[in-house]
Write an enzyme that holds these catalytic residues in place. Structure first.
Site, PDB file in Angstrom:
ATOM      1  N   ASP A 215       0.830  -1.200   0.000  1.00 55.29           N
ATOM      2  CA  ASP A 215       0.000   0.000   0.000  1.00 55.29           C
ATOM      3  C   ASP A 215       0.868   1.256   0.000  1.00 55.29           C
ATOM      4  OD1 ASP A 215      -2.724   1.209   0.381  1.00 55.29           O
ATOM      5  OD2 ASP A 215      -1.810   1.934   2.239  1.00 55.29           O
ATOM      6  N   GLU A 264      14.656 -15.353  -0.522  1.00 55.23           N
ATOM      7  CA  GLU A 264      15.109 -16.417   0.372  1.00 55.23           C
ATOM      8  C   GLU A 264      14.103 -17.559   0.459  1.00 55.23           C
ATOM      9  OE1 GLU A 264      15.864 -14.907   4.236  1.00 55.23           O
ATOM     10  OE2 GLU A 264      17.255 -13.345   3.551  1.00 55.23           O
TER      11      GLU A 264
END
Length: 555
Positions: A215, A264
């Site tokens: 956002d 990751e």
């Protein structure tokens, strides 16, 4: 700050990944499905409706905020980023939703709100209690005011929701809030803020989410010194010009850090930027190879319904994303704008903000919306579908003032507060409100129109020609046709006046033809007809497209 300063050279797109041509369905949790009869949608309600989304044919769902919040701005004022607000359920419910979605082959993207917190966030409460000089005040933007006694705001920035972007607290200091006063902005120059959001990312990634919608992704970094805008400067949330508080180059360092975390985790976890910027070139900076994966294409959402402007924005969008090897995204509606079933039939059809729509011809609006949706779903890249658009829901334009909850509704300036009309709970079944939104006897937090019985899922499912079946058919073709797997394989083809036509190349070629004019147009027979947004005229060898109609062909 110029585009040329940091714009990268064109790069070759990497191999296809799930998100590069995904169809992602936005769920506004309080308006999707209510499991407990309190009139507000919740996470268990969403979990129970996941098979519907699988059958619709989408690839992922994006959930608007469901975190702990006082709901001053429909959950975009977050008090605790690691808990679920009780009105929506629990963290265990969120985990069950994610697991259930994955079992059905759906991915889950959750909203992240990093620009500001709620005024009830633990840090902000400590900042207020600690007074001037408190270490927690450094995590927000607290300043002394101007004037003889500090009685004036520290600068001239306005709030997006109207009024000044500053509120004075009891001890005389002011704090910055680009949105509502209940939403103080974080200071992203403070290392504690950066570290906190890295742990928030990991919390939800560990729970299994497949990505984040970020956002106000363009708003985190403010210009040093928080300088005045000035009376002649042009700036706005919607990226109409350069501003000291939006689209600063410093945000990109943050997103490079986030990308390393996302990478990751297995399964290609992604982040999507809500980034309003002055140009598509500036938007493309958010999706360079070491930053976020996608950015919303608001320029497309606000484009008028005519051949020249549609052709131009599609071409510009593809070209801008091509420079960084990112997929283009397309969307027509979301929780902040007038639904395109209504918006595209208005004189000000290019507007994207929450304007109060005028009365429109609902039949004509639906016809144009269906054509626009079929066009959007034929474009290369990723498409976003807002809940209820697959039902052809119009904007609700007659909500009484006493039920409205948009925080901007009662403000004199800024956003005009008519976003509630696109947030009315969607109809599932039955002939009377709440149309299966929740258990028998429950209501809905915003009233649903009496005219929606014929637009419910149950009323349209299996009905030839319904808007729901049009979306199901379009999404099935999109998955199956070999040319629609590409993310940058569009080429324009000649077409009669008023018609937009393009092809996408593959093992079989695909053509999309759209009549955007006000007269029927003969288009011949380009190939095997796959889908049409409405009834066609003419003969099998010389198809006539009525106005506001899209057809798909395999050639």
């Amino acid at each position: 700050m110029t585009d040329a300063l940091i714009a990268p050279p064109a790069v070759e797109a990497p191999p296809a990944s799930w998100w590069r041509n995904a169809v992602i369905y936005q769920i506004y949790p309080r308006s999707f499905a209510d499991s407990n009869g309190d009139g507000i949608g919740d996470l268990p309600g969403i979990t129970g409706r996941l098979p519907y989304l699988r059958d619709l044919g989408v690839d992922a769902v994006w959930l608007s905020p469901f975190y702990s919040s006082p709901q001053a701005d429909a959950g975009y004022d977050v008090a605790d980023y690691r808990t679920v607000d009780p009105i929506f359920g629990t963290v265990a419910d969120a985990s069950e939703l994610i697991t259930g979605a994955h079992a059905l082959g759906l991915r889950v993207i959750v909203d992240l709100v990093p620009n500001h917190s709620s005024e009830e966030h633990e840090w902000f409460r400590k900042a207020l209690a600690g007074g001037p000089g408190s270490p927690f005040r450094e995590r927000y933007h607290f300043r002394t005011g101007k004037g003889d006694n500090g009685e004036l705001p520290p600068n001239d920035w306005p709030s997006i929701f109207g009024g000044p972007a500053w509120t004075r607290v009891a001890d005389g200091e002011w704090y910055l809030h680009l949105f509502a006063a209940e939403q103080p902005d974080f200071n992203w120059e403070h290392p504690a803020v950066r570290d906190e959001f890295k742990t928030i990312l990991r919390f939800w990634l560990d729970l299994g989410v497949d990505g984040f919608r970020v956002d106000v992704a363009h708003g985190l970094v403010k210009e040093d010194g928080l300088p005045d805008v000035g009376s002649h400067a042009e700036w706005h949330l919607l990226g109409v010009g350069e501003s000291p508080c939006f689209d600063r180059d410093g945000v990109h360092e943050i997103y490079r850090d986030w990308r390393r975390i996302l990478d990751e985790y297995p399964g290609e976890r992604i982040a999507v930027a809500e980034a309003w910027a002055p140009s598509l070139a500036r938007v493309s900076h958010y999706v360079r190879g070491d930053e976020l994966h996608q950015a919303f294409n608001f320029s497309y959402l606000g484009t008028a319904w005519n051949v020249h402007e549609q052709w131009q924005i599609i071409d510009e969008s593809l070209a801008a994303m091509r420079t960084v090897g990112a997929p283009t995204t397309w969307t027509l509606s979301n929780h902040d704008v007038v639904r395109h079933t209504t918006r595209l039939m208005q004189a000000g059809e290019g507007e994207v903000a929450g304007r109060k729509p005028a009365e429109v011809d609902q039949e004509a609006g639906l016809r144009r919306a269906r054509a626009a949706s079929a066009l959007m779903l034929a474009l290369p890249g990723s498409a976003y579908v807002y809940q209820g658009e697959e039902l052809g829901l119009p904007e609700v334009i007659d909500l009484p003032p006493e039920v409205r909850q948009d925080p901007a509704f009662h403000r004199a300036t800024g956003q005009d507060g008519y976003r509630d009309g696109c947030r009315v709970p969607i109809p599932w079944s039955g002939t009377a409100a709440p149309y299966g939104f929740g258990p028998d006897g429950g209501g809905s937090w915003l009233p649903q129109p009496d005219s929606w019985a014929g637009l419910s899922v149950a009323a349209q499912a299996g009905v030839d020609g319904s808007t729901l079946e049009l979306y199901r058919a379009a999404l099935a073709v999109r998955k199956a046709h070999p040319a629609l797997a590409g993310t940058d394989n569009l080429r324009w083809v000649p077409a009669p006046a008023g018609v937009l036509a393009f092809e996408r190349d593959g093992a079989e070629n695909f053509r999309c033809t759209v009549n955007m004019g006000d007269q029927p147009v003969a288009v011949g027979r380009p190939g095997e007809l796959l889908l049409a947004s409405g009834p066609l005229d003419g003969t099998p060898d010389n198809v006539v497209l009525p106005p506001d109609t899209t057809a798909w062909w395999s050639i």
